[in-house]
Design an enzyme around this catalytic site. Structure first.
Site, PDB file in Angstrom:
ATOM      1  N   ARG A 104       0.880  -1.178   0.000  1.00 49.61           N
ATOM      2  CA  ARG A 104       0.000   0.000   0.000  1.00 49.61           C
ATOM      3  C   ARG A 104       0.910   1.218   0.000  1.00 49.61           C
ATOM      4  O   ARG A 104       1.693   1.425   0.929  1.00 49.61           O
ATOM      5  CB  ARG A 104      -0.912  -0.012   1.236  1.00 49.61           C
ATOM      6  CG  ARG A 104      -1.681   1.276   1.453  1.00 49.61           C
ATOM      7  CD  ARG A 104      -2.698   1.148   2.569  1.00 49.61           C
ATOM      8  NE  ARG A 104      -3.872   0.448   2.102  1.00 49.61           N
ATOM      9  CZ  ARG A 104      -5.118   0.807   2.399  1.00 49.61           C
ATOM     10  NH1 ARG A 104      -5.360   1.860   3.146  1.00 49.61           N
ATOM     11  NH2 ARG A 104      -6.142   0.117   1.950  1.00 49.61           N
ATOM     12  N   HIS A 131      -7.126   0.861  -6.720  1.00 48.28           N
ATOM     13  CA  HIS A 131      -7.373  -0.005  -5.562  1.00 48.28           C
ATOM     14  C   HIS A 131      -8.031  -1.288  -6.071  1.00 48.28           C
ATOM     15  O   HIS A 131      -9.215  -1.538  -5.832  1.00 48.28           O
ATOM     16  CB  HIS A 131      -8.282   0.716  -4.571  1.00 48.28           C
ATOM     17  CG  HIS A 131      -8.261   0.143  -3.186  1.00 48.28           C
ATOM     18  ND1 HIS A 131      -7.570  -1.001  -2.856  1.00 48.28           N
ATOM     19  CD2 HIS A 131      -8.862   0.558  -2.028  1.00 48.28           C
ATOM     20  CE1 HIS A 131      -7.741  -1.276  -1.579  1.00 48.28           C
ATOM     21  NE2 HIS A 131      -8.504  -0.342  -1.051  1.00 48.28           N
ATOM     22  N   GLN A 134     -10.093  -3.746  -3.822  1.00 49.81           N
ATOM     23  CA  GLN A 134     -11.397  -3.231  -3.413  1.00 49.81           C
ATOM     24  C   GLN A 134     -12.466  -3.549  -4.448  1.00 49.81           C
ATOM     25  O   GLN A 134     -13.566  -3.988  -4.105  1.00 49.81           O
ATOM     26  CB  GLN A 134     -11.318  -1.718  -3.191  1.00 49.81           C
ATOM     27  CG  GLN A 134     -12.640  -1.076  -2.778  1.00 49.81           C
ATOM     28  CD  GLN A 134     -13.133  -1.559  -1.438  1.00 49.81           C
ATOM     29  OE1 GLN A 134     -12.428  -1.411  -0.440  1.00 49.81           O
ATOM     30  NE2 GLN A 134     -14.323  -2.128  -1.384  1.00 49.81           N
ATOM     31  N   ASP A 226     -17.215   7.387  -1.691  1.00 48.23           N
ATOM     32  CA  ASP A 226     -15.968   7.285  -0.942  1.00 48.23           C
ATOM     33  C   ASP A 226     -15.736   8.637  -0.274  1.00 48.23           C
ATOM     34  O   ASP A 226     -16.435   9.617  -0.564  1.00 48.23           O
ATOM     35  CB  ASP A 226     -14.819   6.926  -1.895  1.00 48.23           C
ATOM     36  CG  ASP A 226     -13.518   6.584  -1.177  1.00 48.23           C
ATOM     37  OD1 ASP A 226     -13.537   6.416   0.057  1.00 48.23           O
ATOM     38  OD2 ASP A 226     -12.481   6.485  -1.863  1.00 48.23           O
ATOM     39  N   CYS A 266     -16.493   2.075   0.402  1.00 47.84           N
ATOM     40  CA  CYS A 266     -15.290   1.273   0.657  1.00 47.84           C
ATOM     41  C   CYS A 266     -14.733   1.479   2.057  1.00 47.84           C
ATOM     42  O   CYS A 266     -13.852   0.715   2.478  1.00 47.84           O
ATOM     43  CB  CYS A 266     -14.229   1.560  -0.396  1.00 47.84           C
ATOM     44  SG  CYS A 266     -13.813   3.296  -0.575  1.00 47.84           S
ATOM     45  N   ARG A 294     -13.833  -8.259   1.255  1.00 44.10           N
ATOM     46  CA  ARG A 294     -12.418  -7.981   1.006  1.00 44.10           C
ATOM     47  C   ARG A 294     -11.590  -9.233   1.326  1.00 44.10           C
ATOM     48  O   ARG A 294     -10.677  -9.599   0.578  1.00 44.10           O
ATOM     49  CB  ARG A 294     -11.951  -6.803   1.868  1.00 44.10           C
ATOM     50  CG  ARG A 294     -12.509  -5.444   1.471  1.00 44.10           C
ATOM     51  CD  ARG A 294     -11.976  -5.006   0.117  1.00 44.10           C
ATOM     52  NE  ARG A 294     -10.517  -5.020   0.094  1.00 44.10           N
ATOM     53  CZ  ARG A 294      -9.730  -4.041   0.568  1.00 44.10           C
ATOM     54  NH1 ARG A 294     -10.280  -2.964   1.109  1.00 44.10           N
ATOM     55  NH2 ARG A 294      -8.429  -4.128   0.482  1.00 44.10           N
TER      56      ARG A 294
END
Length: 309
Positions: A104, A131, A134, A226, A266, A294
């Site tokens: 990340r 991402h 996700q 988001d 998310c 996830r």
């Protein structure tokens, strides 16, 4: 479809996967979630996270432990990475110790450098550009709710950020209609949009960009949002609020959607900003299923790239 072609592969973008591979990963994730497949793993996963994380860190860790493997948290603040060791050196060393590395980071270029120098699978656990893990969980959640991805309209509201980019590419690959509603100055990256449009044209999907949130919400099956300021953008968070207020996912905006529409986020969520408490806690919210997925989607991804039987 066999997922053997993914063994040893880096996943830096959702577009690194084909439509058939995504479909097969989602099926594997469902099988793993139901306990119908129980692969045994003695592999070691490294987590190298330059950004804070709850869901990604815990879901990757739990997924690998449930597979029977081990996890090493490579906190940059207590490793030489945090003291400026070149990525090329770090990547080659870690590849001698680990079987797979999830990263990340802020820069997509850093992921590409790791992938170039490390001969183990590198997984994008979030960058400023994308991402992909996700969107795999998102697609799994949508499929669970509607039984299919075909004919589904997914509408995203807010900042044209990394999550929006992966939604564009993932939705296009799966032949969905993807609507992105953002203020003029916060549109998704034009290169990503062009890539998504090309994928949609060849996979029966559609990409639609607008600055009108109501237009995007009308008849939509999935309403997604988001945070308005991502990690690293905290200094501009307050200034963004009045700009993004019309894009808040609230009951009024939800009323324009299909009557069976679901709500996704998310996380983490700033209630009262990009989404209201009434909506995230409402009967149409699938946010908690989405968060759980996830783990299942990432487990399927690791099983595939590691070639675990």
């Amino acid at each position: 479809m066999s997922l053997k072609a993914l063994q040893g592969k880096d996943i830096l973008s959702i577009a690194d996967l084909s439509t058939k591979e995504i479909s097969a990963l989602l099926q594997l994730a469902r099988d793993l979630k139901k306990g119908e497949k129980k692969p045994i793993c003695q592999k070691i996963l490294g987590l190298l996270f330059y950004k804070a994380s709850t869901r990604t860190r815990v879901s990757f860790t739990t997924a690998m432990y449930q597979l029977g493997g081990q996890v090493i948290d490579l906190n940059p603040s207590v490793t030489q990475v945090g003291r400026g060791e070149p990525i090329s050196d770090t990547a080659r060393v870690l590849a001698r110790y680990l079987d797979i590395l999830a990263i990340r980071t802020f820069k997509q270029e850093d992921l590409q450098t790791f992938a170039h120098y490390a001969d183990i699978p590198i997984i994008n656990a979030l960058s400023d550009l994308e991402h992909p893990c996700q969107i795999l969980a998102d697609l799994l959640t949508i499929q669970e709710c509607f039984g299919t991805l075909e004919g589904i309209t997914l509408s995203y509201f807010g900042d044209g950020n990394n999550v929006a980019h992966s939604i564009l590419l993932g939705g296009a690959l799966m032949g969905m209609k993807v609507c992105i509603a953002t203020p003029d100055d916060y549109k998704p990256d034009s290169g990503v949009v062009e890539q998504a449009q090309a994928l949609a044209a060849s996979h029966g999907g559609e990409i639609f960009l607008t600055k009108d949130p109501v237009e995007a919400a009308k008849g939509s099956h999935v309403l997604y949002t988001d945070v308005w300021a991502s990690m690293g953008q905290e200094a501009s968070a307050d200034a963004r609020i009045p700009v993004f207020q019309p894009y808040q996912l609230n009951e009024k905006l939800l009323s324009y959607a299909d009557k069976e529409a679901i709500v996704l986020h998310c996380l983490p969520a700033h209630r009262g900003e990009e989404i209201t408490s009434e909506v995230i806690e409402g009967k149409q919210s699938r946010v908690w299923d989405q968060a759980e997925n996830r783990m299942h989607a990432q487990k399927a991804l690791m099983v595939s790239v590691l070639g675990i039987e």
